[in-house]
Design a protein around this motif. Structure first.
Motif, mmCIF file in Angstrom:
data_model
loop_
_atom_site.group_PDB
_atom_site.id
_atom_site.type_symbol
_atom_site.label_atom_id
_atom_site.label_comp_id
_atom_site.label_asym_id
_atom_site.label_seq_id
_atom_site.Cartn_x
_atom_site.Cartn_y
_atom_site.Cartn_z
ATOM 1 N N SER A 91 0.826 -1.213 0.000
ATOM 2 C CA SER A 91 0.000 0.000 0.000
ATOM 3 C C SER A 91 0.858 1.259 0.000
ATOM 4 O O SER A 91 0.528 2.237 -0.661
ATOM 5 C CB SER A 91 -0.979 -0.001 1.172
ATOM 6 O OG SER A 91 -0.322 0.224 2.384
ATOM 7 N N SER A 92 1.993 1.235 0.717
ATOM 8 C CA SER A 92 2.819 2.450 0.716
ATOM 9 C C SER A 92 3.442 2.658 -0.657
ATOM 10 O O SER A 92 3.671 3.782 -1.088
ATOM 11 C CB SER A 92 3.908 2.373 1.787
ATOM 12 O OG SER A 92 4.901 1.467 1.410
ATOM 13 N N THR A 95 0.402 3.838 -3.091
ATOM 14 C CA THR A 95 -0.347 5.053 -2.778
ATOM 15 C C THR A 95 -0.070 6.212 -3.746
ATOM 16 O O THR A 95 -1.011 6.814 -4.262
ATOM 17 C CB THR A 95 -0.090 5.485 -1.321
ATOM 18 O OG1 THR A 95 -0.472 4.401 -0.474
ATOM 19 C CG2 THR A 95 -0.903 6.700 -0.953
ATOM 20 N N ARG A 99 -2.884 7.995 -5.996
ATOM 21 C CA ARG A 99 -3.184 9.382 -5.694
ATOM 22 C C ARG A 99 -3.122 10.219 -6.980
ATOM 23 O O ARG A 99 -3.969 11.064 -7.230
ATOM 24 C CB ARG A 99 -2.173 9.899 -4.685
ATOM 25 C CG ARG A 99 -2.597 11.200 -4.131
ATOM 26 C CD ARG A 99 -1.890 11.500 -2.857
ATOM 27 N NE ARG A 99 -2.201 12.873 -2.495
ATOM 28 C CZ ARG A 99 -1.556 13.532 -1.579
ATOM 29 N NH1 ARG A 99 -0.591 12.961 -0.913
ATOM 30 N NH2 ARG A 99 -1.893 14.762 -1.308
ATOM 31 N N TYR A 138 -8.412 4.422 -4.022
ATOM 32 C CA TYR A 138 -7.447 5.151 -3.199
ATOM 33 C C TYR A 138 -7.937 5.259 -1.754
ATOM 34 O O TYR A 138 -7.179 5.020 -0.807
ATOM 35 C CB TYR A 138 -7.215 6.543 -3.797
ATOM 36 C CG TYR A 138 -6.290 7.422 -3.010
ATOM 37 C CD1 TYR A 138 -4.974 7.051 -2.778
ATOM 38 C CD2 TYR A 138 -6.732 8.639 -2.492
ATOM 39 C CE1 TYR A 138 -4.124 7.856 -2.058
ATOM 40 C CE2 TYR A 138 -5.880 9.450 -1.772
ATOM 41 C CZ TYR A 138 -4.579 9.054 -1.562
ATOM 42 O OH TYR A 138 -3.745 9.866 -0.834
ATOM 43 N N LEU A 142 -6.414 3.572 1.653
ATOM 44 C CA LEU A 142 -6.124 4.365 2.853
ATOM 45 C C LEU A 142 -6.859 3.794 4.057
ATOM 46 O O LEU A 142 -6.287 3.655 5.134
ATOM 47 C CB LEU A 142 -6.578 5.814 2.657
ATOM 48 C CG LEU A 142 -5.664 6.764 1.920
ATOM 49 C CD1 LEU A 142 -6.265 8.163 1.956
ATOM 50 C CD2 LEU A 142 -4.306 6.778 2.585
#
Lengths: 257, 269, 252
Positions: A91-92, A95, A99, A138, A142
């Motif tokens: 996920s990091s 992202t 985004r 997204y 998060l």
């Protein structure tokens, strides 16, 4: 019950004033109907549109596109977002691209979509699809990644398997973010729809507005604007906002300031 | 994961904690490589999906001819003018509606309704009123920016605890001082959120307006390319928009939002 | 420092939930000479917070009068400093600017008001925190700031509304000792609202027990100062006084 009725009346009162002003001032100052329509001609346009079915056809086309695009987007976005959000590493890493695509979502895709799919249903539905898809993915990403690890550990130690983890922890945990994402995404999608319909189709609310401009039929334009406003107000205030409140505020996960 | 990969990953992670911007750029590399591979394999006809090299080449030539800088400047200036008026009108209106109960009763429903009409829907009638040009675009952007700013300012003003007003009053603040010392700073985090949302809607509205009635700007560039069937320039336009907005949002707007709200403890997370 | 006089004060309001008129304070009279520390205790719903809000001028009273130094109260003003249970510090201002807020409203220049603020911060041993934001302090430190912010404005009367109710027990005792110390130095007129009986006795020259919007009884506290918990915990007179007030409050 009585309280709700009175707050509904209070909500409607300013509109009654506006309508009254419109009915009085426009004829009083003899405004050119090519610049701004009289109230009764708008009402007449509305009645005619309903009678001959054109208004119904335009509204139906717009709503169908929104529904198809949104449902498709949600079916893909939520599972994808959860799958990507489960691992903090993934996920990091993902992202930033998501985004990027979510800030781009919606209107900016109109030229490309109309080239890929040609003018019509496909291109417009695609614009709605991608507005909702990227923003919901997204936000789901998060949402899942903000579920505290100890909550997941607690569920695991209470015996939650993979499926239970998904339905009992990940999905409800990410839900407030998902709902916020849907609300934002639909906001962009709705505007994207109107814009796309002005450019790339021959039916729908945006088209109805844009064609009326060619003939200076301001009563049709204003009618269309009112219909657009009422539809979105109903969708946002009666469906999306209550769901958002019900999930996030009730659980105390998102602090409203 | 093999130890080598693991070691590379851990080095990458350490690098990103040192320079966070690397963490935002590197994830795009595999994406671009994948794009390049797909186009090299001719999975789609080049007229549908040109490769990264062509986009870079077109970027070079559009910068060289001066078209791109000029269009970009046009778009940014329009956005700046619209945002300025959106804030200048939106914040005072929001404070009025937030502080005064009668104003709230009379204006809140109307604000919600006009927000719901949405910027783009105004385009046809604005074109009739103002013709094609800067006025129409400015009105659209002001309209788009103002509602999120007003609605969030109202929320912000109303979320200030009553004891905050009382504390300032019993320390001797006059009504006008209260505006400056309590209401405005108290609502500032919300105003920033509203501005961020508003600009998010605002630049989309700008693109749509440029596509439909524009004679210059990034939106016009993209739609002009669409008419000529040049996917390269469409993609270029999208990448510029995305990058530009990514930078503005994550390097300017989000930090300001955080700097006010989080340091003051008014916003959690 | 000025005196506070309350004569036949009453407050009646319409309760929308109950659908009836409610009397929160009825025919209440109280005389507080300049420089006295008065604690007001009572169970929740006895009208003590309503009373304080009326003295502060946050809500209007419906009968009787409130005089500060002989002048009737009309709305909030800098002659009555307030310390809130919720601290109500301005989160967007540093500790120093929070304390300097009152002087700033009076038109005191920057250098002068910062000097005042530093002096008061030193009084509460807060000098090290001057540049920090309230959010970055513990609850106990935030309330110290709340107290000196009110004092730095040099009010005639200091009104405190359960100021230590939301800090932990250890910190509360420290704050109480500090408050008595500061009071002895500055001698302000204080109205201190609390539901904590030992706190009321520890701090006050006098304890006023309130019940159903009326003064039940006034009890003079003639314990010597400076007061510290280590001495008073085992003090028979303190225990007797606390016991008596507790009985009053519980019977109310």
């Amino acid at each position: 019950m009585r309280h709700r009725l009175s707050s509904l009346l209070w909500f409607c009162a300013p509109f009654a004033v506006l309508l009254a002003l419109w009915a009085i001032l426009v004829p009083h100052f003899d405004v050119n109907p090519r610049l701004f329509p009289h109230l009764d001609s708008v009402a007449q346009a509305g009645l005619e549109g309903i009678k001959d079915g054109t208004l119904v056809r335009h509204v139906g086309a717009s709503l169908l596109r929104v529904t198809v695009g949104t449902v498709l987007a949600l079916l893909l976005a939520i599972p994808l977002g959860i799958a990507m959000g489960v691992s903090p590493t993934v996920s990091s890493f993902l992202t930033p691209p998501f985004r990027f695509f979510s800030v781009l979502a919606g209107i900016a895709w109109i030229p490309l979509a109309s080239l890929w799919f040609g003018y019509g249903f496909g291109a417009i539905t695609f614009v709605i699809f991608n507005a909702v898809f990227f923003i919901v993915t997204y936000n789901t990403l998060l949402g899942v990644s903000t579920i505290p690890l100890h909550v997941r550990n607690a569920a695991a130690s209470l015996g939650a398997g993979r499926w239970a983890m998904l339905t009992e922890v990940l999905l409800p945990g990410a839900l407030p973010n998902i709902v916020t994402g849907i609300r934002t995404g639909l906001g962009f999608a709705w505007r994207g729809l109107i814009a796309a319909e002005m450019i790339a189709t021959n039916v729908g609310l945006g088209y109805m507005l844009f064609v009326a401009r060619d003939f200076y039929k301001t009563e049709v334009i204003v009618l269309g604007m009112i219909v657009i406003g009422v539809l979105w107000l109903l969708l946002d205030r009666l469906l999306l906002a209550p769901i958002e409140r019900a999930t996030s505020e009730r659980w105390g996960m998102v602090q409203r300031v | 994961m093999t130890p080598l990969l693991l070691r590379a990953w851990s080095r990458y992670l350490r690098l990103t904690t040192q320079w966070p911007s690397i963490g935002t750029i590197v994830p795009f590399i595999p994406l671009i490589v994948a794009w390049w591979i797909v186009t090299e394999m001719r999975a789609f006809p080049p007229a549908f999906l040109p490769g990264p090299a062509e986009v870079v080449r077109s970027f070079g030539s559009l910068v060289y001819t001066g078209v791109l800088p000029e269009y970009l400047q046009d778009s940014l200036v329009r956005l700046a003018i619209g945002s300025f008026w959106g804030i200048a009108l939106g914040v005072p209106l929001g404070i009025l509606v937030g502080l005064s109960q009668p104003a709230h009763k009379a204006l809140w429903p109307v604000l919600l309704f006009f927000q719901a009409i949405g910027d783009i829907a105004w385009l046809p009638i604005l074109v009739i009123w103002f013709g094609y040009g800067l006025t129409t675009m400015t009105v659209i952007i002001v309209y788009t920016v103002i509602f999120p700013v007003v609605l969030n300012t109202v929320l912000g003003v109303r979320s200030i605890p009553v004891n905050m007003h009382r504390a300032a009053q019993s320390l001797g603040a006059s009504r006008t001082r209260m505006l400056w010392e309590v209401v405005l700073p108290g609502a500032l985090p919300n105003i920033m959120t509203g501005l961020r949302n508003g600009l998010g809607y605002g630049w989309r509205a700008l693109i749509a307006t440029e596509i439909i009635v524009g004679t210059s700007g990034i939106g016009f560039l993209m739609f002009d390319a669409r008419r000529a069937g040049s996917v390269v320039e469409i993609l270029l336009g999208m990448i510029i928009l995305g990058s530009l907005w990514y930078i503005v949002d994550s390097w300017i707007l989000a930090p300001i939002e955080r700097a006010t709200g989080q340091r003051w403890g008014l916003v959690t997370k | 420092m000025k005196s506070l006089t309350i004569r036949n004060l009453s407050k009646t309001y319409f309760d929308v939930h109950a659908g009836a008129n409610v009397t929160a304070v009825r025919d209440l009279s109280l005389e507080v000479p300049a420089g006295e520390f008065v604690s007001i205790v009572g169970p929740s719903g006895c009208g003590k917070t309503t009373l304080l809000n009326m003295i502060a001028g946050f809500i209007p009273h419906t009968g009787g009068e409130i005089l500060v130094g002989g002048h009737p109260v009309k709305g909030p003003g800098p002659d009555r400093g307030v310390v809130f249970q919720s601290f109500a510090l301005f989160p967007w201002r540093t500790v120093l600017d929070n304390v300097a807020f009152g002087p700033k409203m009076r038109g005191v220049g920057r250098a002068e008001r910062e000097k005042i603020a530093h002096e008061y911060l030193a009084l509460a041993k807060l000098s090290a925190a001057a540049g920090r934001y309230p959010n970055e302090l513990s609850g106990g430190m935030q309330q110290r700031v709340g107290v000196v912010r009110a004092l730095a404005n040099d009010p005639d009367v200091l009104l405190m509304d359960e100021p230590f109710a939301s800090v932990d027990a250890q910190t509360r005792m420290t704050l109480q000792e500090e408050l008595t110390r500061i009071w002895e130095q500055k001698r302000p007129t204080v109205i201190f609202i609390t539901h904590d009986v030992p706190e009321a006795v520890f701090l006050g020259n006098r304890v006023v027990a309130l019940s159903k919007g009326r003064v039940l009884e006034e009890i003079a506290v003639d314990l010597p100062r400076p007061r510290v918990w280590d001495d008073l915990n085992e003090d028979d007179r303190f225990k007797a006084l606390s016991g008596r007030v507790l009985q009053l409050v519980r019977s109310a």
